[in-house]
Design a protein around this motif. Structure first.
Motif, PDB file in Angstrom:
ATOM      1  N   ASN A 676       0.850  -1.189   0.000  1.00  0.00           N
ATOM      2  CA  ASN A 676       0.000   0.000   0.000  1.00  0.00           C
ATOM      3  C   ASN A 676       0.882   1.233   0.000  1.00  0.00           C
ATOM      4  N   ASN A 677       0.523   2.197  -0.831  1.00  0.00           N
ATOM      5  CA  ASN A 677       1.263   3.455  -0.900  1.00  0.00           C
ATOM      6  C   ASN A 677       0.405   4.585  -0.344  1.00  0.00           C
ATOM      7  N   ILE A 678       0.915   5.262   0.652  1.00  0.00           N
ATOM      8  CA  ILE A 678       0.234   6.392   1.276  1.00  0.00           C
ATOM      9  C   ILE A 678       0.960   7.668   0.874  1.00  0.00           C
ATOM     10  N   ASN A 679       0.223   8.621   0.340  1.00  0.00           N
ATOM     11  CA  ASN A 679       0.820   9.889  -0.073  1.00  0.00           C
ATOM     12  C   ASN A 679       0.104  11.013   0.664  1.00  0.00           C
ATOM     13  N   VAL A 680       0.753  11.579   1.666  1.00  0.00           N
ATOM     14  CA  VAL A 680       0.171  12.662   2.465  1.00  0.00           C
ATOM     15  C   VAL A 680       0.676  13.977   1.887  1.00  0.00           C
ATOM     16  N   ARG A 681      -0.141  14.627   1.094  1.00  0.00           N
ATOM     17  CA  ARG A 681       0.240  15.909   0.495  1.00  0.00           C
ATOM     18  C   ARG A 681      -0.717  16.969   1.010  1.00  0.00           C
ATOM     19  N   SER A 682      -0.187  18.166   1.208  1.00  0.00           N
ATOM     20  CA  SER A 682      -0.990  19.210   1.822  1.00  0.00           C
ATOM     21  C   SER A 682      -2.124  19.673   0.916  1.00  0.00           C
ATOM     22  N   LEU A 683      -1.854  19.792  -0.381  1.00  0.00           N
ATOM     23  CA  LEU A 683      -2.873  20.241  -1.324  1.00  0.00           C
ATOM     24  C   LEU A 683      -2.566  19.671  -2.699  1.00  0.00           C
ATOM     25  N   THR A 684      -3.598  19.517  -3.518  1.00  0.00           N
ATOM     26  CA  THR A 684      -3.401  19.151  -4.916  1.00  0.00           C
ATOM     27  C   THR A 684      -3.581  20.399  -5.754  1.00  0.00           C
ATOM     28  N   ARG A 685      -2.484  20.852  -6.370  1.00  0.00           N
ATOM     29  CA  ARG A 685      -2.517  22.055  -7.197  1.00  0.00           C
ATOM     30  C   ARG A 685      -1.999  21.717  -8.594  1.00  0.00           C
ATOM     31  N   ASP A 686      -1.942  22.722  -9.469  1.00  0.00           N
ATOM     32  CA  ASP A 686      -1.534  22.486 -10.855  1.00  0.00           C
ATOM     33  C   ASP A 686      -0.023  22.586 -11.057  1.00  0.00           C
ATOM     34  N   GLY A 687       0.646  23.355 -10.236  1.00  0.00           N
ATOM     35  CA  GLY A 687       2.089  23.482 -10.373  1.00  0.00           C
ATOM     36  C   GLY A 687       2.810  22.229  -9.913  1.00  0.00           C
ATOM     37  N   GLY A 688       3.847  21.843 -10.631  1.00  0.00           N
ATOM     38  CA  GLY A 688       4.657  20.694 -10.231  1.00  0.00           C
ATOM     39  C   GLY A 688       3.943  19.363 -10.358  1.00  0.00           C
ATOM     40  N   ALA A 689       2.908  19.274 -11.191  1.00  0.00           N
ATOM     41  CA  ALA A 689       2.131  18.040 -11.321  1.00  0.00           C
ATOM     42  C   ALA A 689       2.793  17.105 -12.326  1.00  0.00           C
ATOM     43  N   ARG A 690       2.886  15.819 -11.967  1.00  0.00           N
ATOM     44  CA  ARG A 690       3.479  14.792 -12.823  1.00  0.00           C
ATOM     45  C   ARG A 690       2.407  13.877 -13.382  1.00  0.00           C
ATOM     46  N   LEU A 691       2.705  13.276 -14.514  1.00  0.00           N
ATOM     47  CA  LEU A 691       1.873  12.224 -15.066  1.00  0.00           C
ATOM     48  C   LEU A 691       2.071  10.961 -14.239  1.00  0.00           C
ATOM     49  N   ASN A 692       0.994  10.308 -13.845  1.00  0.00           N
ATOM     50  CA  ASN A 692       1.085   9.120 -12.987  1.00  0.00           C
ATOM     51  C   ASN A 692       1.141   7.847 -13.823  1.00  0.00           C
ATOM     52  N   VAL A 693       2.259   7.654 -14.507  1.00  0.00           N
ATOM     53  CA  VAL A 693       2.441   6.469 -15.348  1.00  0.00           C
ATOM     54  C   VAL A 693       2.754   5.262 -14.479  1.00  0.00           C
ATOM     55  N   ARG A 694       2.133   4.143 -14.772  1.00  0.00           N
ATOM     56  CA  ARG A 694       2.413   2.899 -14.057  1.00  0.00           C
ATOM     57  C   ARG A 694       3.570   2.170 -14.722  1.00  0.00           C
ATOM     58  N   GLY A 695       4.342   1.452 -13.913  1.00  0.00           N
ATOM     59  CA  GLY A 695       5.407   0.615 -14.446  1.00  0.00           C
ATOM     60  C   GLY A 695       6.703   1.320 -14.741  1.00  0.00           C
ATOM     61  N   ARG A 696       6.942   2.464 -14.101  1.00  0.00           N
ATOM     62  CA  ARG A 696       8.231   3.121 -14.301  1.00  0.00           C
ATOM     63  C   ARG A 696       9.368   2.194 -13.882  1.00  0.00           C
ATOM     64  N   LEU A 697      10.526   2.410 -14.451  1.00  0.00           N
ATOM     65  CA  LEU A 697      11.569   1.393 -14.455  1.00  0.00           C
ATOM     66  C   LEU A 697      12.377   1.271 -13.173  1.00  0.00           C
ATOM     67  N   TYR A 698      12.731   2.367 -12.550  1.00  0.00           N
ATOM     68  CA  TYR A 698      13.749   2.315 -11.496  1.00  0.00           C
ATOM     69  C   TYR A 698      13.366   1.376 -10.366  1.00  0.00           C
ATOM     70  N   GLU A 699      12.135   1.497  -9.859  1.00  0.00           N
ATOM     71  CA  GLU A 699      11.726   0.668  -8.735  1.00  0.00           C
ATOM     72  C   GLU A 699      11.673  -0.808  -9.122  1.00  0.00           C
ATOM     73  N   GLN A 700      11.360  -1.117 -10.364  1.00  0.00           N
ATOM     74  CA  GLN A 700      11.325  -2.511 -10.798  1.00  0.00           C
ATOM     75  C   GLN A 700      12.724  -3.090 -10.940  1.00  0.00           C
ATOM     76  N   VAL A 701      13.610  -2.314 -11.522  1.00  0.00           N
ATOM     77  CA  VAL A 701      14.940  -2.815 -11.877  1.00  0.00           C
ATOM     78  C   VAL A 701      15.833  -2.985 -10.663  1.00  0.00           C
ATOM     79  N   ARG A 702      15.852  -2.003  -9.774  1.00  0.00           N
ATOM     80  CA  ARG A 702      16.842  -2.009  -8.692  1.00  0.00           C
ATOM     81  C   ARG A 702      16.581  -3.088  -7.653  1.00  0.00           C
ATOM     82  N   ASP A 703      15.384  -3.653  -7.613  1.00  0.00           N
ATOM     83  CA  ASP A 703      15.063  -4.663  -6.610  1.00  0.00           C
ATOM     84  C   ASP A 703      16.055  -5.822  -6.621  1.00  0.00           C
ATOM     85  N   TYR A 704      16.544  -6.189  -7.800  1.00  0.00           N
ATOM     86  CA  TYR A 704      17.432  -7.349  -7.911  1.00  0.00           C
ATOM     87  C   TYR A 704      18.890  -6.953  -8.156  1.00  0.00           C
ATOM     88  N   HIS A 705      19.211  -5.686  -8.011  1.00  0.00           N
ATOM     89  CA  HIS A 705      20.596  -5.255  -8.116  1.00  0.00           C
ATOM     90  C   HIS A 705      21.282  -5.387  -6.757  1.00  0.00           C
TER      91      HIS A 705
END
Length: 718
Positions: A676-705
């Motif tokens: 489970n991922n918990i994200n406690v953010r004070s507010l949701t605004r338009d500045g600094g917003a990222r696209l929430n793409v699933r399956g980004r590489l770093y967390e998948q790859v480094r697990d077995y390094h």
């Protein structure tokens, strides 16, 4: 993952954020607080007496959640002992009828930092320097230097000097001019206040007659002048009194207080410690033992000329690994060497998975095979090649896991993996389960919930090609009732979230086709296309450079996006947004992306820097720091600053928050890679917003390094 790992950020949804985390911590409570001299929490949710701080610290990595208050004021605080000396806290407070110029309820967010300058030793007291509400309006702004000394078991005395809120009663002097409460200044560092203004002394005594009860008395240097001016409380006395009662062998705390000579308050605190929770833990069956070879058996190569024996060894290996929850995808078997291609859908400890695979190989492969090469696969990518000698396994089985580690070799898996068995694909997985989402920090209603049914699926068409999706049906809740539509000086890339929430009862949360591959040595790649998240569809491409033994990694991502229809089904809409307050139309850029740098500092600390163009077209950077533990827990914080002005960004000034990853295995004591991922953010605004793409590489790859596997190597023989 690059950016902010938020699964449902479009609605400010948090799976158990600040208030919801109290229940999570309670269910996973460890036992960090057991003795008479242990620290207990004050009304600010930090180690202290009643309102005043002490120089006590919690055990390293303790995570606590508090909910309490008195009169018209409630405070919820999430605190983390970042290192043995440094701790941080995030607080959310409700102040009814505050400030005096506004009769409406006021909701405040604040951040604290505390640092242990000196540990208690002999005649020397412990000394802590702390700063409260370092970002924002200054409702709880205050700094202090405090000392605490243990006089006898259970008896402690505390004294300190404070500024700001801690310097308003019984002023001793001044260190300059200090600005007061400034409404509308949320999200800016209050450096012009730090250790400035009037200062005053505070102090108190605590006594714990046993491991359960602690009695407290303090002289408070907080005059509560703003609350008194608002008519919320009467300040009749600077003397406060309290009693703490430890619950469940110290995993929780119930407190009662007499405050200001006019109010009675209460607070509930729960603790957990991800550093120790679930380690070594586990109620799963133990792994198979190593099967030692009889003397001289290693010289027998007769099996190499018998295809049936070779096939039987492969079949037995696949079946035995399957009983451990591990999939054999391919194998190359030679007279002295075996290379296995495996996937691990079960164990969140990669070292534990490697240990079980190696032991199964000793029991199923011919005696002449001395070198085991294990290649863990993730989405068809060979993440690493782990080489273990069979004789080392036989010799070190009954020794500590650390003894065999120097003999294990890690290589880049690129080009070393056997071909996948054709019968292994396609692979299909799905789930259908109720869900509960929580939205917090809406000033109209600070806590909102939504519940319904969510279905997910994943189809591995080939080892490298994955078709996946998620859909939900909302049955009940009030997240969709959010009516607040703040003005934004940027394209409305996230602040239109209430419209999506209102129109999407049956939604396609995501539906994408992703291809993963290895373009070259140390390189990993991903291309995803489809409905990438709840608000945007399009195409996302990513490349990552990550050597298998390195603590450093670099990546780049570029996205072409289209805005989805508000009903979140199959349609798209214009990339032009209209501000509901000003009526101004703004275009959302079709392209965004980032370059990223990652570094493993050791001792569980991981840093990440993302620089690039965000959804609204603003240019800037996100910096994050997380502390990860061998059991899979992670606690961290991030902040994003872009070229969008504080005025254009709106309330909060810049994006920031706290993130927590909770592995399900640590709660259930059974192996699973779910979390489970918990994200406690004070507010949701338009500045600094990222696209929430699933399956980004770093967390998948480094697990077995190597750096990551070594962190949990103690579970190799589990």
């Amino acid at each position: 993952m690059p950016g902010i790992p938020s699964r449902h950020s479009r609605r400010g949804r948090i799976v158990g954020a600040l208030l919801g985390s109290v229940a999570t911590l309670w269910s996973s409570a460890a036992v960090p607080q057991e003795g008479r001299d242990d620290a207990t929490m004050n009304l600010y949710g930090t180690p202290g007496l009643v309102d005043m701080p002490t120089a006590e610290v919690l055990p390293d990595a303790t995570l606590s959640a508090t909910y309490g208050g008195f009169g018209n004021y409630t405070r919820s605080t999430l605190s983390f002992q970042i290192t043995p000396r440094l701790s941080g806290s995030f607080r959310y407070a409700e102040l009814k009828g505050f400030p005096s110029s506004n009769s409406a309820d006021y909701y405040d967010r604040s951040f604290d930092l505390r640092y242990l300058l000196m540990k208690e030793s002999g005649w020397r007291p412990a000394i802590v320097v702390g700063m409260s509400d370092i970002i924002g309006t200054g409702v709880y702004s205050g700094e202090y230097v405090v000392a605490t000394k243990t006089l006898m078991p259970g008896l402690k005395v505390t004294g300190g000097i404070g500024w700001g809120r801690f310097g308003s009663e019984g002023t001793l002097g001044s260190t300059g001019t200090r600005p007061g409460f400034q409404a509308g200044q949320q999200g800016t560092f209050t450096t012009d206040r730090w250790f400035r203004g009037d200062m005053a002394a505070f102090g108190g005594v605590s006594y714990a007659p046993n491991d359960r009860f602690k009695f407290k008395v303090e002289y408070s240097s907080d005059l509560y002048d703003q609350e008194v001016a608002s008519g919320g409380v009467e300040h009749k006395s600077p003397w406060n009194f309290g009693v703490d009662y430890k619950l469940w062998q110290g995993a929780g705390q119930l407190s009662l207080y007499s405050v200001l000579g006019s109010e009675v308050g209460a607070q509930l605190t729960v603790y957990t410690n991800p550093k120790t929770l679930g380690v070594p833990g586990g109620v799963e069956p133990s792994g198979l033992p190593v099967a030692p070879r009889p003397a001289g058996a290693a010289a027998d190569l007769g099996w190499t000329v018998d295809p049936q024996k070779t096939s039987a060894a492969q079949t037995q290996l696949a079946q035995t690994l399957a009983s451990e929850g591990i999939k054999l995808e391919g194998m190359a078997l030679e007279s002295r060497r075996a290379v296995v291609r495996v996937s691990n859908p079960r164990f969140n400890s990669e070292a534990q998975a490697l240990g079980r695979i190696a032991r199964v190989m000793t029991r199923t492969l011919p005696a002449s095979v001395e070198q085991f090469e294990i290649i863990p696969m993730v989405n068809g990518m060979a993440t690493s090649s782990v080489v273990i000698m069979r004789s080392d396994l036989e010799r070190e089985e009954h020794e500590a896991a650390i003894e065999i580690l120097p003999r294990v070799r890690f290589y880049d898996g690129f080009g070393r993996e056997p071909e996948a068995y054709q019968s292994s694909y396609p692979q299909f997985d799905w789930s259908l389960a109720p869900y509960l989402d929580v939205s917090v920090f809406d000033p109209e209603e600070p806590v909102r919930t939504e519940g319904g049914l969510r279905g997910t699926f994943s189809l591995d068409v080939t080892p490298n090609l994955v078709f996946s999706g998620s859909a939900s049906y909302r049955a009940t809740g009030n997240i969709s009732d959010i009516s607040r539509r703040d003005e934004s000086g940027l394209p409305r890339v996230r602040t239109d979230a209430p419209v999506y929430a209102a129109e999407g009862d049956e939604t396609i949360e995501n539906l994408q086709l992703a291809y993963y591959g290895r373009p070259g040595k140390n390189l990993y790649g991903r291309i995803s296309a489809g409905y990438l998240e709840e608000m945007y569809g399009g195409v996302s491409a990513e490349i990552l450079w990550k050597p298998v033994t390195s603590r450093v990694a670099f990546g780049a991502e570029v996205n072409w996006i289209q805005r989805r229809d508000y009903d979140q089904l199959f349609g798209f809409q214009s990339m032009t947004t209209t501000d509901p307050v000003s009526g101004v139309k703004r275009e959302i850029p079709e392209f965004n992306g980032h370059v990223s740098a990652y570094y493993d500092f050791g001792n569980g600390f991981h840093g990440q820097l993302d620089v690039g163009r965000y959804l609204a077209g603003d240019i800037g950077a996100t910096v994050g720091l997380d502390r990860e533990f061998a059991n899979g827990w992670s606690v961290g914080a991030y902040a994003t600053v872009t070229d969008a002005s504080a005025e254009d960004f709106g309330e909060g000034s810049f994006d920031k928050g706290i993130r927590i990853t909770i592995p399900i295995s640590s709660l259930l004591n059974v192996p699973t890679r779910r979390e489970n991922n918990i994200n406690v953010r004070s507010l949701t605004r338009d500045g600094g917003a990222r696209l929430n793409v699933r399956g980004r590489l770093y967390e998948q790859v480094r697990d077995y390094h190597k750096p990551e596997v070594v962190e949990s190597w103690g579970r190799f023989w589990r």
